[in-house]
Design a protein around this motif. Structure first.
Motif, mmCIF file in Angstrom:
data_model
loop_
_atom_site.group_PDB
_atom_site.id
_atom_site.type_symbol
_atom_site.label_atom_id
_atom_site.label_comp_id
_atom_site.label_asym_id
_atom_site.label_seq_id
_atom_site.Cartn_x
_atom_site.Cartn_y
_atom_site.Cartn_z
ATOM 1 N N GLY A 1 0.789 -1.222 0.000
ATOM 2 C CA GLY A 1 0.000 0.000 0.000
ATOM 3 C C GLY A 1 0.820 1.271 0.000
ATOM 4 O O GLY A 1 0.293 2.359 -0.261
ATOM 5 N N ARG B 1 -8.353 -0.591 -1.045
ATOM 6 C CA ARG B 1 -7.173 0.109 -1.551
ATOM 7 C C ARG B 1 -6.604 -0.709 -2.704
ATOM 8 O O ARG B 1 -6.114 -1.821 -2.497
ATOM 9 C CB ARG B 1 -6.119 0.260 -0.458
ATOM 10 N N GLU C 1 -10.364 6.853 -4.468
ATOM 11 C CA GLU C 1 -9.834 6.657 -3.124
ATOM 12 C C GLU C 1 -9.433 7.976 -2.479
ATOM 13 O O GLU C 1 -9.449 8.099 -1.245
ATOM 14 C CB GLU C 1 -8.645 5.700 -3.172
#
Length: 585
Positions: free
Chosen positions: A91, A152, A524
């Motif tokens: 991430g 994500r 996002e």
């Protein structure tokens, strides 16, 4: 065998077993959900993890009678920590690769949006629809289950780290069970095997070849473990690996078949009849399940609807390959292309060439700034993609193995190793584009296997040469470490751009072109946008993609990685040198 070596081998096996099965169960669960007519959900990955641990519990009872529950809890915690750390690291970085942004991540986006590939094809006018509709999803399905859980998109890359750890653990499990090398050598060999250059430089993107390399290493490790002891959990892991390996990509189907035949041939020649029979039955059942059930998409659909299991067909696939083949190679046969690439400088000719580039061959172990510059790139290297020292490593390992073989009194003992290395080499040379390293990542294993086999030759000179080669191999793969700062730098640029766009509090006109997965970055970040057609003359190109935007006038400053063009005149320019190959202005 020492009890402590067996004990530690089982520990390593349980960790690798749990990691592999978490990925495999997430794939199988999602495929069965699609078959039932339902879609991707957030529960798929957690349930896969629970099922993997459930299987680990029973394996712990067999391997560690009397202390099974304690071992189970400790290995389960290690598996959980590896998965969480993998998700966290993935991430932190944005995927700046072209194929990753074009269609690998797009698969996860479409599945999360409700697409069921077993029931419906995406419309042909959708970007990259032909590959989304007809390529196996052995990598993309598990990644999609993580995306559904985390929301994500970049966390999908975590499967790269999970499988890297799994391949390392299984390599250690075999080497500890073999009980031939020191702990230091076991760690060295496992590291060199797991950190295949293709695996390493694809850790931070969603290309599938790095995971293919990890699964092929896992296959080799489990085949070796089966040679030592054909217990039920080794056989279960063999089935798990085959189920997902077959569904990664078309060439993976070929590799799975060749590697399976090589394993069975070793059992047959060594007269391991019981092991041969059990491995054969498991391989057949796993293949049927992999192709006929979870691989109904794409294999059976391609056969039923298009009468070609490899649809869109070899002709189209070769045409795509020809697009990135240097002009000097395009009319050569596959063996000529392979050997030219093998002895050339490490280079990415396609990114910078405006005409037919010159391909310069080199003396093994020599290098120049071209080798060093391209060996550290975070995307796929074309010429000599295994690194600048790989040709010299291969030639040296062949000579050392040949010397070891010549010194053996009973050369029949070398037959299993020759079959193993020959199987890997055959799987490489059978591929028409084997010159392109990411298509045949298993080539990396051959010199290391030959060197490991020759370890019984303890002459001082040979030992020193062999140890020097191990150091050179470490240096060769260490170039890939340089890609991490580069990708982190590009990630910071992308985050800066997105922060600027969000701060404007305006609806951003955007054209994603081929990189449609970038809309997830806007979503996002809670950046409102509208998709429009933007001519290049009015566009600002976002970094590491061909996504075009028109920034609002209220923005205090343009993102420093963008290029603003007005007509043919560049009115403002910044540094831009990314995976799409844009020139530095």
């Amino acid at each position: 065998m020492e009890l402590s070596s067996l004990h530690r081998s089982n520990w390593w096996f349980l960790i690798g077993f749990g990691l592999i099965n978490t990925i495999v169960f997430s794939f199988v669960l999602l495929c069965l959900t699609f078959i039932s007519g339902h879609g991707l959900a957030a529960w798929h990955f957690p349930l896969a993890f629970i099922l993997a641990l459930f299987l680990n519990y029973f394996a712990s009872r067999q391997f560690f009678p009397g202390e099974s529950f304690k071992v189970f809890l400790r290995t389960a915690l290690i598996i959980l920590v590896i998965i969480l750390i993998s998700i966290f690291i993935a991430g932190l970085f944005y995927d700046i690769s072209s194929d990753g942004q074009m269609y690998h991540m797009e698969s996860a986006i479409q599945m999360k949006a409700g697409w069921n590939p077993f029931k419906k094809e995406l419309p042909p006018d959708l970007n990259q629809a032909i590959w989304l509709n007809h390529y196996g999803k052995g990598v993309e399905d598990p990644q999609a289950t993580i995306y559904a859980l985390t929301n994500r998109l970049e966390t999908t890359k975590s499967t790269n780290f999970i499988l890297l750890a799994a391949s390392y653990c299984l390599s250690m499990a075999f080497l500890k069970r073999l009980n031939r090398f020191s702990l230091r050598k076991n760690i060295l060999f496992s590291t060199l095997l797991a950190f295949n250059p293709v695996t390493f430089y694809q850790l931070l993107n969603t290309y599938v070849d790095g995971q293919l390399a990890s699964f092929l290493l896992c296959f080799i490790a489990i085949a070796c473990l089966l040679y030592l002891e054909a217990n039920r959990y080794f056989l279960i892991l063999l089935a798990s690996i085959l189920i997902i390996l077959i569904n990664i990509k078309f060439t993976a189907l070929v590799f799975a078949g060749i590697f399976t035949v090589g394993m069975l041939l070793i059992f047959f020649i060594c007269k391991r009849w019981k092991d041969f029979r059990r491995a054969f039955i498991v391989s057949v059942l796993a293949t049927i399940f992999a192709v006929g059930v979870v691989g109904y998409f794409p294999y059976m659909i391609n056969i039923v609807q298009y009468h070609d299991i490899l649809y869109p067909g070899l002709k189209v696939l070769k045409s795509e390959a020809a697009k990135f083949t240097p002009p000097r190679l395009i009319h050569k046969n596959q063996f000529s292309k392979f050997f030219i690439s093998f002895f050339s400088h490490t280079d990415n000719l396609h990114l910078t060439a405006t005409k037919d580039p010159i391909i310069r061959c080199k003396i093994p172990f020599t290098f120049n700034k071209t080798d060093l510059f391209n060996a550290s790139k975070p995307y796929v290297v074309f010429m000599a993609g295994m690194g600048p020292f790989f040709s010299g490593i291969c030639i040296s390992s062949i000579f050392i193995f040949g010397y070891w073989l010549w010194r053996q009194k009973n050369r029949k003992t070398a037959l299993p190793f020759i079959i193993m290395a020959g199987t890997i080499l055959f799987s490489v040379l059978i591929i028409s584009e084997a010159w392109y390293a990411r298509y045949t990542p298993q080539l990396w294993f051959i010199p290391l296997i030959l060197l490991m086999v020759s370890e019984t030759e303890s002459g001082r000179t040979i030992s020193r040469i062999r140890n020097l080669l191990y150091i050179i191999m470490l240096v060769n793969i260490s170039f890939c470490l340089a890609s991490f700062p580069y990708v982190y730098y590009k990630t910071a640029q992308i985050k800066y751009e997105l922060d600027q766009l969000k701060a404007s509090k305006k609806i951003i006109p955007v054209e994603f072109t081929y990189f449609t997965s970038n809309r997830a970055r806007f979503t996002e970040y809670n950046i409102p946008f509208m998709e429009v057609s933007i001519p290049d003359s009015n566009a600002v190109f976002m970094s590491s993609s061909s996504t075009k935007i028109i920034p609002p006038a209220v923005m205090p400053d343009l993102p420093k990685s963008l290029v603003l063009r007005t007509g043919e005149k560049i009115v403002k320019h910044f540094h831009l040198n990314d995976s799409r190959g844009y020139r530095v202005l």
